[in-house]
Design a protein around this motif. Structure first.
Motif, PDB file in Angstrom:
ATOM      1  N   TYR A 542       2.125   2.237   2.621  1.00 47.07           N
ATOM      2  CA  TYR A 542       2.735   1.175   3.685  1.00 47.07           C
ATOM      3  C   TYR A 542       2.208  -0.261   3.485  1.00 47.07           C
ATOM      4  O   TYR A 542       1.236  -0.403   3.431  1.00 47.07           O
ATOM      5  CB  TYR A 542       2.777   1.561   5.072  1.00 47.07           C
ATOM      6  N   SER A 544       2.351  -3.916   5.298  1.00 48.71           N
ATOM      7  CA  SER A 544       2.834  -4.554   6.441  1.00 48.71           C
ATOM      8  C   SER A 544       3.703  -5.963   6.108  1.00 48.71           C
ATOM      9  O   SER A 544       3.592  -6.397   5.102  1.00 48.71           O
ATOM     10  CB  SER A 544       1.492  -4.820   7.216  1.00 48.71           C
ATOM     11  N   PHE A 556       6.705  -2.540   8.817  1.00 51.73           N
ATOM     12  CA  PHE A 556       6.000  -2.174   7.453  1.00 51.73           C
ATOM     13  C   PHE A 556       7.257  -1.706   6.432  1.00 51.73           C
ATOM     14  O   PHE A 556       8.443  -1.171   6.648  1.00 51.73           O
ATOM     15  CB  PHE A 556       5.223  -0.683   7.518  1.00 51.73           C
ATOM     16  N   TRP A 603       3.360   4.682  15.604  1.00 49.76           N
ATOM     17  CA  TRP A 603       2.883   3.335  15.756  1.00 49.76           C
ATOM     18  C   TRP A 603       3.833   2.805  16.963  1.00 49.76           C
ATOM     19  O   TRP A 603       3.209   1.848  17.520  1.00 49.76           O
ATOM     20  CB  TRP A 603       3.475   2.671  14.382  1.00 49.76           C
ATOM     21  N   SER A 760      -1.674  -7.510   3.622  1.00 49.23           N
ATOM     22  CA  SER A 760      -2.195  -6.251   3.277  1.00 49.23           C
ATOM     23  C   SER A 760      -1.799  -5.640   2.006  1.00 49.23           C
ATOM     24  O   SER A 760      -0.632  -6.113   1.424  1.00 49.23           O
ATOM     25  CB  SER A 760      -1.972  -5.350   4.551  1.00 49.23           C
ATOM     26  N   ARG A 765      -1.352   6.581   4.677  1.00 48.86           N
ATOM     27  CA  ARG A 765      -0.590   6.719   6.005  1.00 48.86           C
ATOM     28  C   ARG A 765      -1.979   6.675   7.113  1.00 48.86           C
ATOM     29  O   ARG A 765      -1.709   5.923   8.068  1.00 48.86           O
ATOM     30  CB  ARG A 765      -0.285   8.341   6.070  1.00 48.86           C
ATOM     31  N   ALA A 768      -2.926   2.825   7.390  1.00 51.05           N
ATOM     32  CA  ALA A 768      -1.909   2.190   8.128  1.00 51.05           C
ATOM     33  C   ALA A 768      -1.957   2.605   9.569  1.00 51.05           C
ATOM     34  O   ALA A 768      -1.993   1.744  10.357  1.00 51.05           O
ATOM     35  CB  ALA A 768      -0.372   2.706   7.808  1.00 51.05           C
ATOM     36  N   TYR A 771      -4.760   0.364  10.899  1.00 55.91           N
ATOM     37  CA  TYR A 771      -4.364  -0.847  10.942  1.00 55.91           C
ATOM     38  C   TYR A 771      -3.551  -1.196  12.083  1.00 55.91           C
ATOM     39  O   TYR A 771      -3.874  -2.079  12.747  1.00 55.91           O
ATOM     40  CB  TYR A 771      -3.471  -1.102   9.494  1.00 55.91           C
TER      41      TYR A 771
END
Length: 782
Positions: A542, A544, A556, A603, A760, A765, A768, A771
């Motif tokens: 991913y 961002s 993402f 997320w 980034s 995964r 992320a 993050y």
């Protein structure tokens, strides 16, 4: 008449006209044949009756009556000769009944004239003559029931009335007795006539049914003989025809005017083509030896239509008490079988559409190629030709037009080769040209021929009402320079063709060793990629996406990354095209979509106030082979992700391939609530109509424009894309943002969001998740 008497089954009512005519004709002819003798007898019976009445004072009447009945009998006799040829019409039957009526009336008149004036033995003789006339006439007319009953009724009624009147006048009991006996005899004869008529009618009906069945059987047999493919034949001991099917005789030239004097075996020998010479010899030997023979195949060119036909013949000698009687056997039409056999043989070596050599013939000829000695054609070049754009011709104009185009292509290619060279069709739109020579072929010579082929095939061709134009890509390998095994030429040329296609089509490419290495590498990647997709080894990474105004996280982009145990990290620009070409992208795309949605769901729970959107690229192959709307809806339902958190990315190339279908699918996704982004705008087939007609939400500026943003030529392009997007109410995101200067310049131009190494690098995964967790933590403590 019969219907009024309750005897309708004896009449012709309800019968078809032809059947009724046959019934009446049979009745008339049967009666005439039986009554002719009786009419001639009138010339004897009438004088006998007259002699008994002579001298009783009515001699003039005796002479007149006798003369009339004799003349009337002879007139009827001759008129019946015409009636005998009757068709059975109602007119003929009515005339016959009228004649019968007057015949009976004439005898009754004689009874009335002479019976009352005689006595004793004379009266007995007249009574006997009249009784005989009544019985014989009724029996004779019984074949025609209407005429028979008419005759019987006139005489019975007339004679009984005369006898009764005489009894009343003279008071003699004998006259009364005669009247009663006449009536009794009439009733008895009427019953006999009726029974005979019924029996005759039953016989007629049975005969009609039998005739009808016989006609059906005859028609069936005739139809079978005409349609059958096997027929009997027979000859005598001299070979002369006793019986033979007309279907075979029509194909032969007759040797004699009369069929019965024709020798069957000589007839066949004279009619067959040279191709049947061996079979004719075998047939003649069997006939000479009087032995059985089988499967003699004779080819005959019919004099009727000039068509070539094949007959399969078998026969067996016939013996009776040890003496040879001739041959008997069967002809079979083998034309269809021979044509099918030859077609199979043809298709085994040639292409059914273009009549060129096929793949089997190519493989066989390549296997015969060797580099030993100095034989003819030991130097060769194999040209594999593939038509560019042929699929579009099929899709646009139909397969029939495509087939006609392939025929034109075959004709043009054959014109470009000479000498020992030849052309073949491998299948589809692939052709193969083999150049052979006794001396080495230079690259220039081969290139000149290949270029000639390309020029010929690129010329527009009129196919029915369409004008079609295609180009050609050619891959070339040489023997023995590239290989010493002829069978390898095809695969080497295929490698060169693959390179030509990848290089842009309408090209000519020679094989080199590096192609083999690339092919080996590609084959390895394909096999490892199959395993990776099957076991879910390709992971989503991913990167961002942030708002340029404040740097806040907005989403993402899901990127496919593959690390193989043997190959190591394989670049996406290597394995993604291979996945699309092999169809693996369908399964891979679904895997990546599902994982991306699962992660986005997590997320969103960490950032409920501003859940990040996950952007997933959908391949053109997925749009072509799967129900994208159904797939996305199912994944959203199974993962629980809100449609507003998903963005589908498509490239301009997808829209070019099938705009209408893609537009309909994107509209369905948009109606669900999913955002649509156009990726890499400005690098492909940019068209304002796409932006206007499609349900887009965002444009993505390719990183190549961002990378050169500082150059004077690039900045106006980026500015134009941003302004265009905003004018169409679309947000704009720039890829490849690597520093603050890029952010500042893009912000000045009005760009909304950015994506790149500044924010980034593509992350796993797990990375992320961390993050997003960190951003969510910072947001909660502000």
């Amino acid at each position: 008449m019969f219907s009024k008497l309750g005897l309708g089954d004896l009449g012709t009512q309800g019968l078809p006209l032809d059947v009724a005519n046959r019934l009446r004709r049979g009745q008339l002819r049967g009666t005439i044949e039986q009554m002719r003798v009786m009419l001639l007898g009138n010339t004897l019976f009438a004088p006998a009756l007259s002699m008994n009445a002579w001298g009783q004072g009515r001699d003039v009447l005796v002479v007149l009556w006798t003369t009339f009945i004799i003349l009337f009998s002879w007139w009827i006799f001759y008129s019946w000769s015409k009636t005998y040829r009757t068709t059975g019409s109602t007119v003929d039957m009515r005339g016959f009944v009228i004649q019968t009526f007057f015949n009976a009336l004439t005898w009754t008149v004689g009874m009335a004239l002479f019976y009352p004036i005689v006595e004793g033995d004379q009266k007995a003789i007249i009574t006997t003559i009249m009784a005989g006339s009544l019985a014989l006439g009724t029996a004779g007319f019984s074949h025609a029931p209407v005429a028979g009953i008419t005759y019987l009724a006139v005489q019975t009624i007339g004679n009984s009335i005369i006898a009764l009147i005489c009894g009343l006048t003279t008071g003699t009991s004998t006259d009364y007795l005669l009247a009663v006996l006449t009536i009794a005899a009439g009733i008895s004869l009427f019953n006999a006539t009726l029974q005979g008529a019924k029996a005759a009618r039953v016989a007629f009906d049975n005969h009609e049914r039998l005739s009808e069945k016989s006609e059906v059987v005859e028609l069936l047999l005739k139809d079978y003989e005409e349609q059958a493919t096997e027929w009997l034949w027979q000859t005598d001991q001299e070979g002369l025809l006793l019986s033979a099917p007309a279907q075979v005789l029509e194909m032969c030239f007759p040797l004699a005017e009369e069929e019965n004097n024709t020798n069957l075996f000589n007839l066949l020998a004279a009619s067959c083509t040279e191709a049947a010479a061996n079979d004719i010899e075998r047939l003649q030997a069997a006939v000479f030896e009087k032995s059985e023979f089988h499967d003699v195949r004779l080819s005959i060119k019919s004099p009727v239509d000039g068509e070539l036909r094949w007959i399969l013949m078998k026969g067996r000698p016939q013996f009776e008490h040890g003496k040879f009687q001739g041959f008997r056997g069967i002809f079979a039409d083998a034309t269809a079988a021979v044509v099918a056999e030859r077609q199979v043989q043809f298709l085994a070596s040639f292409d059914g559409l273009t009549a060129l050599l096929n793949r089997n013939s190519v493989q066989k000829r390549l296997s015969e190629l060797h580099d030993e000695g100095t034989g003819e054609g030991r130097y060769a070049a194999a040209l594999l030709v593939d038509l560019d754009g042929f699929k579009q011709v099929n899709d646009s104009y139909g397969h029939h037009t495509g087939d006609l185009l392939l025929k034109h292509v075959a004709e043009r290619m054959q014109k470009t080769v000479t000498g020992k060279s030849w052309v073949a069709r491998l299948g589809g739109d692939e052709f193969f040209v083999m150049l052979q020579n006794n001396e080495p072929l230079s690259a220039a010579e081969i290139s000149w021929t290949a270029q000639s082929i390309c020029e010929q095939l690129s010329q527009p061709v009129k196919v029915e009402e369409f004008v079609v134009q295609v180009t050609a890509s050619i891959g070339i390998s040489r023997f023995p320079e590239d290989t010493r095994e002829g069978t390898e030429l095809l695969s080497l040329s295929d490698m060169a063709l693959y390179e030509a296609k990848n290089a842009g089509r309408d090209r000519i490419t020679f094989f080199d060793v590096e192609m083999q290495d690339r092919l080996t590498e590609r084959t390895t990647i394909i096999e490892r990629l199959k395993l990776a997709v099957r076991h879910g080894k390709i992971e989503p990474y991913y990167q961002s996406q942030h708002a340029l105004s404040d740097g806040s996280l907005v989403g993402f982009e899901a990127l496919a990354r593959w690390k193989d145990d043997r190959l190591g990290f394989v670049r996406p620009d290597v394995f993604i095209p291979i996945a699309e070409q092999t169809g693996l992208i369908v399964e891979l795309g679904e895997q990546l979509l599902r994982r991306a949605c699962e992660d986005a769901k997590k997320w969103g729970e960490l950032m409920p106030e501003a859940p990040p959107v996950i952007s997933v690229n959908i391949s053109p192959v997925q749009f072509a082979r799967t129900d994208v709307t159904g797939l996305v809806s199912r994944v959203l339902h199974e993962t629980g992700l809100s449609p507003e958190q998903l963005e589908v990315e498509v490239t301009e190339g997808v829209l070019i391939a099938s705009k209408e279908k893609i537009a309909a699918t994107l509209q369905e996704l948009s109606e669900i609530g999913i955002s649509i982004a156009l990726d890499d705008f400005g690098t492909g087939y940019s068209s304002l109509s796409y932006l206007k007609d499609l349900p887009l939400n965002r444009l993505k500026i390719d990183q190549s424009f961002v990378r050169d943003l500082s150059q004077a030529a690039t900045s106006p392009i980026v500015s134009t894309i941003i302004q265009l997007g905003h004018n169409l109410d679309l947000s704009v995101i720039a890829e490849g943002v690597e520093n603050e200067a890029d952010v500042e310049r893009l912000s000045e131009l009005g760009c909304d969001d950015g994506q790149g190494y500044l924010y980034s690098r593509p992350m796993t995964r797990e990375a992320a998740d961390s993050y997003v967790s960190e951003i969510a933590f910072q947001a909660s403590h502000q």
